[in-house]
Design a protein around this motif. Sequence first.
Motif, PDB file in Angstrom:
ATOM      1  N   GLN A   1      49.873  21.537  50.288  1.00  0.00           N
ATOM      2  CA  GLN A   1      51.065  21.954  51.018  1.00  0.00           C
ATOM      3  C   GLN A   1      51.562  23.301  50.508  1.00  0.00           C
ATOM      4  OE1 GLN A   1      53.451  18.371  50.134  1.00  0.00           O
ATOM      5  NE2 GLN A   1      53.416  17.898  52.320  1.00  0.00           N
ATOM      6  N   ASN A   2      52.360  23.953  51.332  1.00  0.00           N
ATOM      7  CA  ASN A   2      53.031  25.210  50.964  1.00  0.00           C
ATOM      8  C   ASN A   2      52.043  26.270  50.484  1.00  0.00           C
ATOM      9  OD1 ASN A   2      55.539  23.910  51.457  1.00  0.00           O
ATOM     10  ND2 ASN A   2      55.527  23.071  49.385  1.00  0.00           N
ATOM     11  N   MET A   3      50.892  26.339  51.136  1.00  0.00           N
ATOM     12  CA  MET A   3      49.918  27.354  50.751  1.00  0.00           C
ATOM     13  C   MET A   3      50.420  28.733  51.168  1.00  0.00           C
ATOM     14  SD  MET A   3      45.883  27.826  51.774  1.00  0.00           S
ATOM     15  CE  MET A   3      45.301  26.435  50.779  1.00  0.00           C
ATOM     16  N   ALA A   4      50.389  29.660  50.227  1.00  0.00           N
ATOM     17  CA  ALA A   4      50.808  31.033  50.489  1.00  0.00           C
ATOM     18  C   ALA A   4      49.793  31.979  49.871  1.00  0.00           C
ATOM     19  CB  ALA A   4      52.199  31.288  49.905  1.00  0.00           C
ATOM     20  N   SER A   5      49.765  33.200  50.343  1.00  0.00           N
ATOM     21  CA  SER A   5      48.785  34.155  49.815  1.00  0.00           C
ATOM     22  C   SER A   5      49.331  35.567  49.881  1.00  0.00           C
ATOM     23  CB  SER A   5      47.472  34.061  50.591  1.00  0.00           C
ATOM     24  OG  SER A   5      47.690  34.374  51.949  1.00  0.00           O
ATOM     25  N   GLU A   6      48.781  36.421  49.020  1.00  0.00           N
ATOM     26  CA  GLU A   6      49.143  37.831  48.986  1.00  0.00           C
ATOM     27  C   GLU A   6      47.879  38.663  48.922  1.00  0.00           C
ATOM     28  OE1 GLU A   6      52.822  39.114  46.633  1.00  0.00           O
ATOM     29  OE2 GLU A   6      52.119  37.371  45.521  1.00  0.00           O
ATOM     30  N   PRO A   7      47.848  39.804  49.621  1.00  0.00           N
ATOM     31  CA  PRO A   7      46.707  40.722  49.486  1.00  0.00           C
ATOM     32  C   PRO A   7      46.894  41.615  48.265  1.00  0.00           C
ATOM     33  CG  PRO A   7      48.212  41.520  51.165  1.00  0.00           C
ATOM     34  CD  PRO A   7      48.805  40.235  50.649  1.00  0.00           C
ATOM     35  N   MET A   8      45.888  41.641  47.402  1.00  0.00           N
ATOM     36  CA  MET A   8      45.977  42.457  46.192  1.00  0.00           C
ATOM     37  C   MET A   8      44.684  43.228  45.978  1.00  0.00           C
ATOM     38  SD  MET A   8      47.988  40.077  43.430  1.00  0.00           S
ATOM     39  CE  MET A   8      49.455  39.148  43.882  1.00  0.00           C
ATOM     40  N   LEU A   9      44.792  44.329  45.244  1.00  0.00           N
ATOM     41  CA  LEU A   9      43.638  45.143  44.875  1.00  0.00           C
ATOM     42  C   LEU A   9      43.365  44.957  43.390  1.00  0.00           C
ATOM     43  CD1 LEU A   9      44.417  48.472  46.788  1.00  0.00           C
ATOM     44  CD2 LEU A   9      42.815  46.672  47.457  1.00  0.00           C
ATOM     45  N   LEU A  10      42.110  44.600  43.060  1.00  0.00           N
ATOM     46  CA  LEU A  10      41.735  44.359  41.673  1.00  0.00           C
ATOM     47  C   LEU A  10      40.662  45.352  41.238  1.00  0.00           C
ATOM     48  CD1 LEU A  10      41.619  40.443  41.648  1.00  0.00           C
ATOM     49  CD2 LEU A  10      43.572  41.986  41.393  1.00  0.00           C
ATOM     50  N   PRO A  11      40.687  45.748  39.951  1.00  0.00           N
ATOM     51  CA  PRO A  11      39.813  46.834  39.481  1.00  0.00           C
ATOM     52  C   PRO A  11      38.406  46.353  39.119  1.00  0.00           C
ATOM     53  CG  PRO A  11      41.225  46.086  37.695  1.00  0.00           C
ATOM     54  CD  PRO A  11      41.606  45.268  38.903  1.00  0.00           C
ATOM     55  N   ILE A  12      37.394  47.022  39.671  1.00  0.00           N
ATOM     56  CA  ILE A  12      35.998  46.689  39.374  1.00  0.00           C
ATOM     57  C   ILE A  12      35.193  47.976  39.238  1.00  0.00           C
ATOM     58  CG2 ILE A  12      33.885  45.592  40.253  1.00  0.00           C
ATOM     59  CD1 ILE A  12      35.625  43.545  41.652  1.00  0.00           C
ATOM     60  N   TRP A  13      34.458  48.083  38.142  1.00  0.00           N
ATOM     61  CA  TRP A  13      33.489  49.162  37.985  1.00  0.00           C
ATOM     62  C   TRP A  13      32.206  48.743  38.705  1.00  0.00           C
ATOM     63  CZ3 TRP A  13      34.083  54.009  36.192  1.00  0.00           C
ATOM     64  CH2 TRP A  13      35.205  54.281  35.389  1.00  0.00           C
ATOM     65  N   ILE A  14      31.802  49.525  39.686  1.00  0.00           N
ATOM     66  CA  ILE A  14      30.563  49.249  40.418  1.00  0.00           C
ATOM     67  C   ILE A  14      29.515  50.253  39.953  1.00  0.00           C
ATOM     68  CG2 ILE A  14      29.482  49.141  42.686  1.00  0.00           C
ATOM     69  CD1 ILE A  14      32.104  48.243  43.826  1.00  0.00           C
ATOM     70  N   MET A  15      28.432  49.730  39.395  1.00  0.00           N
ATOM     71  CA  MET A  15      27.417  50.566  38.773  1.00  0.00           C
ATOM     72  C   MET A  15      26.047  50.277  39.386  1.00  0.00           C
ATOM     73  SD  MET A  15      28.832  49.685  34.944  1.00  0.00           S
ATOM     74  CE  MET A  15      27.919  50.944  34.059  1.00  0.00           C
ATOM     75  N   ALA A  16      25.212  51.301  39.428  1.00  0.00           N
ATOM     76  CA  ALA A  16      23.828  51.148  39.868  1.00  0.00           C
ATOM     77  C   ALA A  16      22.932  51.736  38.790  1.00  0.00           C
ATOM     78  CB  ALA A  16      23.602  51.866  41.194  1.00  0.00           C
ATOM     79  N   TYR A  17      21.967  50.938  38.322  1.00  0.00           N
ATOM     80  CA  TYR A  17      21.030  51.451  37.316  1.00  0.00           C
ATOM     81  C   TYR A  17      19.598  51.286  37.817  1.00  0.00           C
ATOM     82  CZ  TYR A  17      20.018  46.631  35.789  1.00  0.00           C
ATOM     83  OH  TYR A  17      19.624  45.314  35.736  1.00  0.00           O
ATOM     84  N   GLN A  18      18.754  52.195  37.375  1.00  0.00           N
ATOM     85  CA  GLN A  18      17.363  52.215  37.832  1.00  0.00           C
ATOM     86  C   GLN A  18      16.420  51.852  36.695  1.00  0.00           C
ATOM     87  OE1 GLN A  18      16.186  55.670  40.131  1.00  0.00           O
ATOM     88  NE2 GLN A  18      14.089  55.568  39.347  1.00  0.00           N
ATOM     89  N   TYR A  19      15.438  51.015  37.031  1.00  0.00           N
ATOM     90  CA  TYR A  19      14.395  50.639  36.068  1.00  0.00           C
ATOM     91  C   TYR A  19      13.077  50.589  36.826  1.00  0.00           C
ATOM     92  CZ  TYR A  19      11.702  47.931  32.664  1.00  0.00           C
ATOM     93  OH  TYR A  19      10.743  47.488  31.777  1.00  0.00           O
ATOM     94  N   LYS A  20      12.156  51.493  36.448  1.00  0.00           N
ATOM     95  CA  LYS A  20      10.831  51.575  37.083  1.00  0.00           C
ATOM     96  C   LYS A  20      10.937  51.673  38.603  1.00  0.00           C
ATOM     97  CE  LYS A  20       8.234  49.311  33.402  1.00  0.00           C
ATOM     98  NZ  LYS A  20       7.301  48.214  33.031  1.00  0.00           N
ATOM     99  N   ASP A  21      11.716  52.668  39.065  1.00  0.00           N
ATOM    100  CA  ASP A  21      11.836  53.027  40.480  1.00  0.00           C
ATOM    101  C   ASP A  21      12.583  51.996  41.323  1.00  0.00           C
ATOM    102  OD1 ASP A  21      10.363  55.365  40.006  1.00  0.00           O
ATOM    103  OD2 ASP A  21       8.458  54.314  40.320  1.00  0.00           O
ATOM    104  N   VAL A  22      13.171  50.990  40.704  1.00  0.00           N
ATOM    105  CA  VAL A  22      13.958  50.003  41.440  1.00  0.00           C
ATOM    106  C   VAL A  22      15.406  50.090  40.955  1.00  0.00           C
ATOM    107  CG1 VAL A  22      14.254  47.573  42.028  1.00  0.00           C
ATOM    108  CG2 VAL A  22      11.950  48.494  41.681  1.00  0.00           C
ATOM    109  N   VAL A  23      16.350  50.073  41.910  1.00  0.00           N
ATOM    110  CA  VAL A  23      17.770  50.197  41.586  1.00  0.00           C
ATOM    111  C   VAL A  23      18.436  48.822  41.690  1.00  0.00           C
ATOM    112  CG1 VAL A  23      19.965  51.272  42.231  1.00  0.00           C
ATOM    113  CG2 VAL A  23      17.836  52.577  42.407  1.00  0.00           C
ATOM    114  N   TYR A  24      19.254  48.496  40.696  1.00  0.00           N
ATOM    115  CA  TYR A  24      19.946  47.209  40.629  1.00  0.00           C
ATOM    116  C   TYR A  24      21.451  47.453  40.525  1.00  0.00           C
ATOM    117  CZ  TYR A  24      15.240  45.676  39.376  1.00  0.00           C
ATOM    118  OH  TYR A  24      13.885  45.448  39.364  1.00  0.00           O
TER     119      TYR A  24
END
Length: 330
Positions: free
Chosen positions: A255-278
Motif C-alpha cells: 500500500q501507499n507506494m510512491a516513487s521519485e525520479p533521481m539521478l545517480l552517479p556511475i562511471w561508465i568505462m570501456a576497456y580493450q583486451y586483444k581487440d575486444v572491448v568490454y
Amino acid sequence: MSDLLEKCHVCGGLIDEEDLFCGNCGTEAPHRQQDNTPTSTLSTHSFSCTGCGAAMSYSAEAEALRCPFCGSTRLEKGVDHKVIAPSKVLPFKITEAESQQILREAIGKGFWRPPDLSEKAVIKNMVPVYVPYWVFSADVATNWTADTSQTPFGASGDWYPLAGEHSNQYSGVLVGASGVLTPNETSQLCPFDMSQTVTPDQVDLDRYTVEQFNVARKYARPMARSALESLERSSVDAAYVPPRSRNVQVNLRIQNMASEPMLLPIWIMAYQYKDVVYRFLVNGQNGRSTGHGPVSYHRLYVILGTVAAVGLGLVALAALCGGLGSLLSR
C-alpha cells in the motif's frame, strides 16, 4: 496499472495517472500541471546514439561527442523536448583515478580471467554519467503460515502449524530507468546512500552526461513490487519463521507506494583486451563495480582436459576391476 485515465487537452489521447507526459504528443499530464513540484524540464542538448539507442543530454564541456555506453561517435542531435526532471541528484565522490584503480583490481581477480588481463587491458573510454533511477517507498502488510517440526510439548504429530502477521515500511528501493544498461547492471551497482542526495540545482549537470529516463514509472512499478516482495519475504523468514519449517506461505499487501525520479552517479568505462572491448561500471558514490570481461580459454581447456582424463581413468579402473572380478570368480 491504474484504471484511472485522463485525456490530454492537446491531442485527446488517454493518459494513465502514473504518466508524466502524453504518449502521443508529449504534453505534460494534466494532473502533473496542477502540482507545484516541477516534473519536467526542457532538454536543449539532447542526443541519441545510432549505435546503441541511448538518449542523453550531453555535457557542453565534453571534448568530443562520444556515447559513454558503447563508445560510438555516431550521435544525432535531437529537437528540444520535455524530459522527466529528477527530484534529487546524488553527487559523485569517486574520482577518475580511483575508478581506474577499481577497474584494474576487479578485472585482475577471478580464476577464469586471463592472468595478464589487468596489465594489458587498455582503457578506451571513461565518462562520469548520471543514470536515471526510480526510487520507491511503500507500506507492506504480511500474513504468513508455515509448518514447523518444533512441535510443542505433548503434541502427537511431527509437524505443527504456525501463522502470524508482519508489517513494515520500506524506502530507497531502486529500479533502474536506463535504456542501455541492463536491469542486472543497474541492480549490481546498488546500494547507494540516498541520504546524501541533493536538489538538482546544487549540482552542475551541464558538466556531465545525463541519461534521460527511458523506463516510465508505470513500467518500473512491477519491478519495484517484486523487489518489495523479496525484501519482505526475507524479513519474515529471518525473524519469524522457525529454521526447521516447510510449506511456508507469505501473502503480501503493498500500500501507499510512491516513487521519485533521481539521478545517480556511475562511471561508465570501456576497456580493450586483444581487440575486444568490454564494458565496466563503477558506482560513483561508493566504488561498487560490475562489468564484463574475457575468459581464459587456456585455463578452461586445462580444466576440461583434467576432467576428461579423470573420467577416462575411472572408466579404465572400473574395467580393470571388472576383469579381475571375472578372473577370481572362475
